[in-house]
Design a protein around this motif. Structure first.
Motif, PDB file in Angstrom:
ATOM      1  N   PHE B  34       0.837  -1.193   0.000  1.00 15.57           N
ATOM      2  CA  PHE B  34       0.000   0.000   0.000  1.00 15.57           C
ATOM      3  C   PHE B  34       0.881   1.256   0.000  1.00 15.57           C
ATOM      4  O   PHE B  34       1.986   1.261   0.529  1.00 15.57           O
ATOM      5  CB  PHE B  34      -0.871   0.056   1.268  1.00 15.57           C
ATOM      6  CG  PHE B  34      -1.718  -1.156   1.511  1.00 15.57           C
ATOM      7  CD1 PHE B  34      -1.174  -2.291   2.105  1.00 15.57           C
ATOM      8  CD2 PHE B  34      -3.049  -1.162   1.170  1.00 15.57           C
ATOM      9  CE1 PHE B  34      -1.947  -3.420   2.341  1.00 15.57           C
ATOM     10  CE2 PHE B  34      -3.839  -2.280   1.409  1.00 15.57           C
ATOM     11  CZ  PHE B  34      -3.281  -3.411   1.993  1.00 15.57           C
ATOM     12  N   TYR B  36       0.098   5.232   1.227  1.00 13.94           N
ATOM     13  CA  TYR B  36      -0.832   6.184   1.819  1.00 13.94           C
ATOM     14  C   TYR B  36      -0.235   7.582   1.715  1.00 13.94           C
ATOM     15  O   TYR B  36       0.988   7.751   1.721  1.00 13.94           O
ATOM     16  CB  TYR B  36      -1.062   5.881   3.300  1.00 13.94           C
ATOM     17  CG  TYR B  36      -1.864   4.639   3.595  1.00 13.94           C
ATOM     18  CD1 TYR B  36      -1.253   3.397   3.662  1.00 13.94           C
ATOM     19  CD2 TYR B  36      -3.232   4.709   3.828  1.00 13.94           C
ATOM     20  CE1 TYR B  36      -1.979   2.255   3.946  1.00 13.94           C
ATOM     21  CE2 TYR B  36      -3.971   3.572   4.117  1.00 13.94           C
ATOM     22  CZ  TYR B  36      -3.340   2.346   4.183  1.00 13.94           C
ATOM     23  OH  TYR B  36      -4.074   1.216   4.470  1.00 13.94           O
ATOM     24  N   LEU B  44      -4.036   9.726   7.503  1.00 18.52           N
ATOM     25  CA  LEU B  44      -3.573   9.095   6.264  1.00 18.52           C
ATOM     26  C   LEU B  44      -4.771   8.667   5.422  1.00 18.52           C
ATOM     27  O   LEU B  44      -5.821   8.308   5.943  1.00 18.52           O
ATOM     28  CB  LEU B  44      -2.734   7.853   6.582  1.00 18.52           C
ATOM     29  CG  LEU B  44      -1.298   8.061   7.028  1.00 18.52           C
ATOM     30  CD1 LEU B  44      -1.221   8.673   8.412  1.00 18.52           C
ATOM     31  CD2 LEU B  44      -0.540   6.732   6.982  1.00 18.52           C
ATOM     32  N   GLU B  88       3.251  14.000   3.143  1.00 20.34           N
ATOM     33  CA  GLU B  88       4.053  12.864   3.614  1.00 20.34           C
ATOM     34  C   GLU B  88       3.465  11.603   2.994  1.00 20.34           C
ATOM     35  O   GLU B  88       2.244  11.422   2.966  1.00 20.34           O
ATOM     36  CB  GLU B  88       3.970  12.781   5.150  1.00 20.34           C
ATOM     37  CG  GLU B  88       4.965  11.852   5.798  1.00 20.34           C
ATOM     38  CD  GLU B  88       6.332  12.490   5.983  1.00 20.34           C
ATOM     39  OE1 GLU B  88       6.451  13.712   5.860  1.00 20.34           O
ATOM     40  OE2 GLU B  88       7.285  11.732   6.275  1.00 20.34           O
ATOM     41  N   PHE B  90       3.545   7.365   2.848  1.00 17.04           N
ATOM     42  CA  PHE B  90       3.917   6.179   3.605  1.00 17.04           C
ATOM     43  C   PHE B  90       3.678   4.918   2.782  1.00 17.04           C
ATOM     44  O   PHE B  90       2.599   4.735   2.211  1.00 17.04           O
ATOM     45  CB  PHE B  90       3.094   6.074   4.894  1.00 17.04           C
ATOM     46  CG  PHE B  90       3.410   7.119   5.913  1.00 17.04           C
ATOM     47  CD1 PHE B  90       2.694   8.304   5.961  1.00 17.04           C
ATOM     48  CD2 PHE B  90       4.434   6.920   6.831  1.00 17.04           C
ATOM     49  CE1 PHE B  90       2.980   9.272   6.900  1.00 17.04           C
ATOM     50  CE2 PHE B  90       4.723   7.889   7.778  1.00 17.04           C
ATOM     51  CZ  PHE B  90       4.009   9.068   7.807  1.00 17.04           C
ATOM     52  N   SER B  94       1.473  -5.681   4.321  1.00 21.41           N
ATOM     53  CA  SER B  94       0.821  -6.620   5.218  1.00 21.41           C
ATOM     54  C   SER B  94       0.937  -8.017   4.627  1.00 21.41           C
ATOM     55  O   SER B  94       1.073  -8.182   3.425  1.00 21.41           O
ATOM     56  CB  SER B  94      -0.643  -6.262   5.453  1.00 21.41           C
ATOM     57  OG  SER B  94      -1.388  -6.441   4.272  1.00 21.41           O
ATOM     58  N   PRO B 104      -0.310  -4.738   9.848  1.00 23.29           N
ATOM     59  CA  PRO B 104       0.398  -4.027   8.786  1.00 23.29           C
ATOM     60  C   PRO B 104       1.620  -3.305   9.347  1.00 23.29           C
ATOM     61  O   PRO B 104       1.619  -2.880  10.494  1.00 23.29           O
ATOM     62  CB  PRO B 104      -0.633  -3.030   8.275  1.00 23.29           C
ATOM     63  CG  PRO B 104      -1.552  -2.820   9.432  1.00 23.29           C
ATOM     64  CD  PRO B 104      -1.546  -4.074  10.236  1.00 23.29           C
ATOM     65  N   PHE B 106       4.361  -0.135   8.577  1.00 25.70           N
ATOM     66  CA  PHE B 106       4.544   1.105   7.821  1.00 25.70           C
ATOM     67  C   PHE B 106       6.017   1.468   7.753  1.00 25.70           C
ATOM     68  O   PHE B 106       6.787   1.220   8.688  1.00 25.70           O
ATOM     69  CB  PHE B 106       3.795   2.253   8.491  1.00 25.70           C
ATOM     70  CG  PHE B 106       2.318   2.230   8.270  1.00 25.70           C
ATOM     71  CD1 PHE B 106       1.504   1.420   9.044  1.00 25.70           C
ATOM     72  CD2 PHE B 106       1.740   3.004   7.276  1.00 25.70           C
ATOM     73  CE1 PHE B 106       0.138   1.384   8.838  1.00 25.70           C
ATOM     74  CE2 PHE B 106       0.374   2.975   7.063  1.00 25.70           C
ATOM     75  CZ  PHE B 106      -0.432   2.164   7.841  1.00 25.70           C
ATOM     76  N   GLY B 107       6.404   2.092   6.637  1.00 25.86           N
ATOM     77  CA  GLY B 107       7.716   2.718   6.559  1.00 25.86           C
ATOM     78  C   GLY B 107       7.704   4.016   7.342  1.00 25.86           C
ATOM     79  O   GLY B 107       6.676   4.447   7.860  1.00 25.86           O
ATOM     80  N   ARG B 108       8.879   4.644   7.418  1.00 25.37           N
ATOM     81  CA  ARG B 108       8.996   5.864   8.219  1.00 25.37           C
ATOM     82  C   ARG B 108       8.496   7.107   7.498  1.00 25.37           C
ATOM     83  O   ARG B 108       8.445   8.182   8.080  1.00 25.37           O
ATOM     84  CB  ARG B 108      10.446   6.059   8.657  1.00 25.37           C
ATOM     85  CG  ARG B 108      10.901   5.005   9.625  1.00 25.37           C
ATOM     86  CD  ARG B 108      12.194   5.381  10.300  1.00 25.37           C
ATOM     87  NE  ARG B 108      12.510   4.452  11.380  1.00 25.37           N
ATOM     88  CZ  ARG B 108      13.446   4.651  12.286  1.00 25.37           C
ATOM     89  NH1 ARG B 108      14.171   5.745  12.255  1.00 25.37           N
ATOM     90  NH2 ARG B 108      13.669   3.743  13.220  1.00 25.37           N
ATOM     91  N   GLY B 109       8.141   6.958   6.235  1.00 24.68           N
ATOM     92  CA  GLY B 109       7.581   8.084   5.519  1.00 24.68           C
ATOM     93  C   GLY B 109       8.596   8.843   4.683  1.00 24.68           C
ATOM     94  O   GLY B 109       9.787   8.881   5.017  1.00 24.68           O
TER      95      GLY B 109
END
Lengths: 116, 116
Positions: B34, B36, B44, B88, B90, B94, B104, B106-109
């Motif tokens: 994904f 976002y 988000l 931002e 992201f 998952s 899930p 998430f990356g740090r953005g």
């Protein structure tokens, strides 16, 4: 259809005070999550719930408690706030898909919390 | 266990230029991917997702992403950015977990900054 709402939007606490953040969703989603967002750290999962009456710890659960007494609500509690808990808190919900992770999360607008 | 790496914390670009935001993941099983977007002071919202099938996925606002299984990447692209794309971004992954529930990651953005 309001989606995911969070109450309050802003809050300032003193060290040691307690508070509860409320997340509500009107999409009949089974899964709900609480994240905190800090600069450079992305989203970190605090606690989550896969259904009414069930909760589980995420990546950073210390200092927080949660409850999911009703399917539409997910509460995040801080029993004794600390400055390290200054952050932006996001709630998210997600529809169950047979245990598979292909449905996206829906996020609330966030709660900005400052602990002095 | 799954993990997500967003290779750039900040990407500055001029308006109408192309942009690529990079995302790599690691997982031992099949994954869902994904992207976002988070606009300032908001939660988000989903840009696009890859579940299966065509490796090129189109999302909202002219964004697209390409899934590359051999390189375990899911880079986000837009051929011509607008000022309004400043936000931002992201990347998230998952995977199916035993027991019928999943979490899930998430990356740090990546902060996309579009200059006029």
């Amino acid at each position: 259809n309001a989606g995911v709402t969070q109450t309050p939007k802003f809050r300032v606490l003193k060290t040691g005070q307690s508070m509860t953040l409320l997340c509500a969703q009107d999409m009949n989603h089974e899964y709900m999550y609480w994240y905190r967002q800090d600069p450079g750290m992305g989203l970190r999962l605090i606690h989550y719930s896969v259904g009414e009456g069930t909760t589980a710890k995420g990546e950073v659960p210390d200092g927080y408690n949660v409850s999911r007494l009703k399917k539409q609500n997910f509460l995040l509690g801080l029993e004794s706030a600390a400055p390290s808990q200054t952050s932006v808190y996001f709630c998210a919900s997600q529809r169950l898909a047979g245990g598979l992770g292909y449905n996206e999360q829906f996020f609330g607008p966030g709660t900005r919390l400052t602990v002095l | 266990a799954q993990s997500v790496t967003q290779l750039d914390s900040q990407v500055p670009v001029f308006e109408e230029a192309p942009v690529e935001l990079r995302c790599n993941y690691s997982s031992s099983v099949s994954v869902y991917l994904f992207w976002y977007v988070q606009y300032p002071n908001q939660g988000l919202q989903l840009l696009l997702k890859y579940l299966s099938g065509s490796t090129l996925v189109k999302g909202i606002n002219g964004f697209e992403a390409e899934f590359n299984k051999s390189q375990t990447s899911f880079h986000l692209r837009k051929p011509s950015v607008h000022i309004s794309d400043t936000a931002e971004y992201f990347c998230a992954v998952s995977e199916w977990a035993s027991g019928g529930s999943y979490i899930p990651t998430f990356g740090r953005g990546t902060s996309l900054i579009v200059h006029p």
